[in-house]
Enzyme design. Sequence first.
Site, PDB file in Angstrom:
ATOM      1  N   LYS A   1       0.841  -1.198   0.000  1.00 47.24           N
ATOM      2  CA  LYS A   1       0.000   0.000   0.000  1.00 47.24           C
ATOM      3  C   LYS A   1       0.878   1.250   0.000  1.00 47.24           C
ATOM      4  O   LYS A   1       0.691   2.150  -0.797  1.00 47.24           O
ATOM      5  CB  LYS A   1      -0.901  -0.048   1.235  1.00 47.24           C
ATOM      6  CG  LYS A   1      -1.873   1.101   1.342  1.00 47.24           C
ATOM      7  CD  LYS A   1      -2.805   0.865   2.531  1.00 47.24           C
ATOM      8  CE  LYS A   1      -3.593   2.106   2.848  1.00 47.24           C
ATOM      9  NZ  LYS A   1      -4.479   1.933   3.996  1.00 47.24           N
TER      10      LYS A   1
ATOM     11  N   GLY B   1      -4.909  -2.365   5.384  1.00 38.38           N
ATOM     12  CA  GLY B   1      -4.144  -3.511   4.878  1.00 38.38           C
ATOM     13  C   GLY B   1      -4.834  -4.836   5.133  1.00 38.38           C
ATOM     14  O   GLY B   1      -5.002  -5.659   4.229  1.00 38.38           O
ATOM     15  N   ARG B   2      -5.259  -5.054   6.375  1.00 42.57           N
ATOM     16  CA  ARG B   2      -5.843  -6.363   6.706  1.00 42.57           C
ATOM     17  C   ARG B   2      -7.276  -6.510   6.203  1.00 42.57           C
ATOM     18  O   ARG B   2      -7.906  -7.545   6.418  1.00 42.57           O
ATOM     19  CB  ARG B   2      -5.752  -6.616   8.213  1.00 42.57           C
ATOM     20  CG  ARG B   2      -6.383  -5.543   9.078  1.00 42.57           C
ATOM     21  CD  ARG B   2      -6.009  -5.714  10.545  1.00 42.57           C
ATOM     22  NE  ARG B   2      -6.439  -4.604  11.371  1.00 42.57           N
ATOM     23  CZ  ARG B   2      -5.792  -3.461  11.535  1.00 42.57           C
ATOM     24  NH1 ARG B   2      -4.655  -3.270  10.886  1.00 42.57           N
ATOM     25  NH2 ARG B   2      -6.257  -2.522  12.324  1.00 42.57           N
TER      26      ARG B   2
ATOM     27  N   GLU C   1      -4.729  -7.575  15.251  1.00 45.69           N
ATOM     28  CA  GLU C   1      -4.211  -6.246  14.897  1.00 45.69           C
ATOM     29  C   GLU C   1      -5.344  -5.218  15.000  1.00 45.69           C
ATOM     30  O   GLU C   1      -5.107  -4.046  15.269  1.00 45.69           O
ATOM     31  CB  GLU C   1      -3.605  -6.250  13.492  1.00 45.69           C
ATOM     32  CG  GLU C   1      -2.563  -5.155  13.304  1.00 45.69           C
ATOM     33  CD  GLU C   1      -1.804  -5.242  11.984  1.00 45.69           C
ATOM     34  OE1 GLU C   1      -2.454  -5.402  10.937  1.00 45.69           O
ATOM     35  OE2 GLU C   1      -0.578  -5.138  11.993  1.00 45.69           O
TER      36      GLU C   1
ATOM     37  N   HIS D   1      -5.449 -34.519  17.164  1.00 41.67           N
ATOM     38  CA  HIS D   1      -4.350 -35.391  17.604  1.00 41.67           C
ATOM     39  C   HIS D   1      -3.212 -34.593  18.227  1.00 41.67           C
ATOM     40  O   HIS D   1      -2.106 -35.085  18.359  1.00 41.67           O
ATOM     41  CB  HIS D   1      -3.844 -36.223  16.427  1.00 41.67           C
ATOM     42  CG  HIS D   1      -4.903 -37.134  15.913  1.00 41.67           C
ATOM     43  ND1 HIS D   1      -5.035 -38.443  16.315  1.00 41.67           N
ATOM     44  CD2 HIS D   1      -5.935 -36.891  15.070  1.00 41.67           C
ATOM     45  CE1 HIS D   1      -6.082 -38.984  15.717  1.00 41.67           C
ATOM     46  NE2 HIS D   1      -6.651 -38.056  14.959  1.00 41.67           N
TER      47      HIS D   1
ATOM     48  N   GLU E   1      10.554  -4.819   4.516  1.00 46.23           N
ATOM     49  CA  GLU E   1      10.644  -6.220   4.091  1.00 46.23           C
ATOM     50  C   GLU E   1      10.293  -6.349   2.605  1.00 46.23           C
ATOM     51  O   GLU E   1      10.979  -7.033   1.843  1.00 46.23           O
ATOM     52  CB  GLU E   1       9.669  -7.097   4.899  1.00 46.23           C
ATOM     53  CG  GLU E   1      10.011  -7.266   6.362  1.00 46.23           C
ATOM     54  CD  GLU E   1       9.384  -6.197   7.248  1.00 46.23           C
ATOM     55  OE1 GLU E   1       9.071  -5.090   6.733  1.00 46.23           O
ATOM     56  OE2 GLU E   1       9.216  -6.459   8.451  1.00 46.23           O
TER      57      GLU E   1
ATOM     58  N   LYS F   1       9.500  -1.409  14.504  1.00 47.17           N
ATOM     59  CA  LYS F   1      10.013  -1.007  13.185  1.00 47.17           C
ATOM     60  C   LYS F   1      11.086   0.060  13.347  1.00 47.17           C
ATOM     61  O   LYS F   1      12.138  -0.005  12.725  1.00 47.17           O
ATOM     62  CB  LYS F   1       8.876  -0.371  12.368  1.00 47.17           C
ATOM     63  CG  LYS F   1       8.078  -1.277  11.521  1.00 47.17           C
ATOM     64  CD  LYS F   1       7.300  -0.405  10.516  1.00 47.17           C
ATOM     65  CE  LYS F   1       5.936  -0.945  10.236  1.00 47.17           C
ATOM     66  NZ  LYS F   1       5.100  -0.051   9.452  1.00 47.17           N
TER      67      LYS F   1
HETATM   68  C1  G6Q Z   1      -2.601  -4.129   8.087  1.00 48.77           C
HETATM   69  C2  G6Q Z   1      -1.388  -3.441   8.399  1.00 48.77           C
HETATM   70  C3  G6Q Z   1      -0.117  -4.078   7.917  1.00 48.77           C
HETATM   71  C4  G6Q Z   1       0.254  -3.769   6.475  1.00 48.77           C
HETATM   72  C5  G6Q Z   1       1.698  -4.185   6.245  1.00 48.77           C
HETATM   73  C6  G6Q Z   1       2.154  -3.953   4.826  1.00 48.77           C
HETATM   74  O1  G6Q Z   1      -3.700  -3.743   8.368  1.00 48.77           O
HETATM   75  O2  G6Q Z   1      -1.513  -2.123   8.001  1.00 48.77           O
HETATM   76  O3  G6Q Z   1      -0.132  -5.473   8.086  1.00 48.77           O
HETATM   77  O4  G6Q Z   1      -0.613  -4.403   5.596  1.00 48.77           O
HETATM   78  O5  G6Q Z   1       2.528  -3.490   7.129  1.00 48.77           O
HETATM   79  O6  G6Q Z   1       2.070  -2.613   4.491  1.00 48.77           O
HETATM   80  P1  G6Q Z   1       2.229  -2.151   3.014  1.00 48.77           P
HETATM   81  O7  G6Q Z   1       1.130  -2.725   2.207  1.00 48.77           O
HETATM   82  O8  G6Q Z   1       2.177  -0.647   3.040  1.00 48.77           O
HETATM   83  O9  G6Q Z   1       3.566  -2.650   2.539  1.00 48.77           O
END
Ligand code: G6Q
Length: 552
Positions: free
Chosen positions: A216, A277-278, A363, A394, A222, A514
Amino acid sequence: MTNNTAPHPMQASLTARPAWKALDAHSQAMRQVHLRQLFAEDPRRGERLAVEAAGFYLDYSKNRITDETIRLLLQLAQECGLRERIDAMFSGQKINVTEQRAVLHTALRAAKDERVMVDGVDVVPEVHAVLDRMAAFCRQVRSGHWTGHTGKRIRHVVNIGIGGSDLGPAMACQALRHYSQRNLDFRFVSNVDGTDFAEAVHDLAPEETLFIICSKTFTTLETLTNARTARAWCLAKLGDEKAVRRHFVAVSTNAAEVSKFGIDTANMFGFWDWVGGRYSMESAIGLSTMLAIGPEQFREMLSGFHAMDRHFRSTPFERNLPVLMGLLTVWYTNFFDANTVAVLPYEQYLARFPAYLQQLAMESNGKHVTLDGAPVDYQTSPIYWGEPGTNGQHSFYQLIHQGTRLVPCDFIGFVQPLNPLEHHHDQLIANLLAQTEALAFGKTEQEVRADGTPDRLAPHRVFEGNRPTNTLLGERLTPQSLGSLVALYEHSVFTQGVIWNIDSFDQWGVELGKALAQRTIPELESAQEPQLAHDSSTNTLIRRYRLLRRRD
Ligand code: G6Q
C-alpha cells in the site's frame, strides 16, 4: 476534525454501563450452569439457537448462554451504539479516528449501481474501474498473451508483500486452489529472512516468472528488500532492464515510489487510503487471487462478501451472524476470562484461515486505550489461533477437552467435499460434530465407571464438558462462500471493537519495533564498532552477534 469525522460517544466507561453490570451479575449465575442442563431443559435448543445468512448456518446453541444472556448482550450492543457505528462505517464516516480515515472495505464489494461517498466523491466507479483493469490483465496472463521478456508464457506468480499485503491473498489462493488455473503456480514471499525468497524461487526460471509487488505504502522494509532482490534475481538471468516491465507489476497507493522502483505505472493497480491492509484482500491486493481463479470467480467472491455485508447492515441483531458471534466473543472474553478463541476449519483448503484471522482480529482489537485515548479497564481482543481439523484433534484438543482453561471454539465445515474420495468427507464431518458434542456434554464419572473403567483411571477419563463452541456450516467452499466467511469475521471483529470502544482500524503497536530495527540495522552492518546506547541486554546481544557473524 472534518465534518465527516464519525462522532464517537464520550462514553461512560464500558464497565459502568447498565447492560455490562447486568451481564456481570448474570455471568456469576451462568458459571454454575452446565450445557447438559440447558439442553435438557429445552429440547428444541439446537434448532432455536441457530441463524442462517449468506450461505452459512450458525449453530450457537452449544454456548454457555440463555435467552437472558442474549437479551443482555443485545442491550449492551444497543447501549454501545452498534447500530450507529455500523451506519457510520458503511456511509464512509472517518471512524478510523487516529488516522482520520474512512473505513470502506465494504465499498470494494459494492455493486456497480451503489453509491458510496468519501469526501463528496462516489468511490464505486473507481473501484469497478480498477477491477476491470485487473480483469483485463489477468485474462492476458491466464491466456498466455502476456509473455515474459523472452516471449515465454508466465507459469509462476510470486506475490511479494507482508501483513495485509500477504496474508489475505496467501490464504485466498490456498482456499480457492480447487478453482484455480493449474498451469499457473503461486508463491508468496513476505519475510525479510532471505530463506523465504530463496526457497520461493529455488526452482523457478525468471523468464516464466511474474512478480507482484504488493505494498500500500511502497515503503515497507521487508517488501522493498524482497522486491529489490527479485529484480536483481530476474536481471541476473535476463540481463536487460527492459525485462522489469514484463516481469514486475505493482499494487499500491503510491505511484511515485512504484515508478522510482522502476515499475511502469501502466502496470500498477491502485487502491485507496480508506482500505486498511488487513481488509484489502478483495482490492487490487487480491490480484494474485484473480490471476488464480479468473475475473469471473473473483467477482463471485466479491458477491459473497457483499451478501454478508448486506446481512450485517440490515438484519436485526438477534438474527445477525456477525453481531451474535462478536457478542459471544465479548461474553467469554470479559465475563468468563477466556483468553483465546480457537478457529478450527474442517476443510483443508482453509489451512491458512486461522493465520489470516490472527491479523484481522488481533491487529484490529489488540488495543489498550479507547477511542478517546483513555486506558481500558477490561480485556480487549482474545488471541485467535487454530489449525485445520482433524489434525488438531491429535495434538492440542486435549487441552480444550480436559485442560484448566476455557477455550471457546469456532468449528467450520462444509457439507459438500471438493475432493469426494470415498468415505473421507463423512468421516471428516463426523469428527467435527463429535468434537462439538464431546466438548459440550463431556463424560461424567458415572458414565466413565459404567464403561468398566478402573477406579484409579476414572478421574483421568472424565470429561467435564461445558466447553462452548460455535458451528458454522456452509454448503461448499466456493469463491462466494469464502467471501461471505471472511466478511462474517470482519464484521464480528468490528462488533467486538465497537463494544470495547476502541479503534479497530489503526495499528500503532507495530511502529516501535520497526523504528528500533531501523536504528539497529546499521549497528549490525557497520564495519566500525558502533557506539551502542541500548540497554545492557540489547547491547550485549548486538556485540555477540557482530562477533560471531564476522567469524563466518
Ligand atoms: C494491516 C497493516 C499491515 C500492512 C503491512 C504492509 O492492516 O496495516 O499489516 O498491511 O505493514 O504494508 P504495506 O502494504 O504498506 O507494505
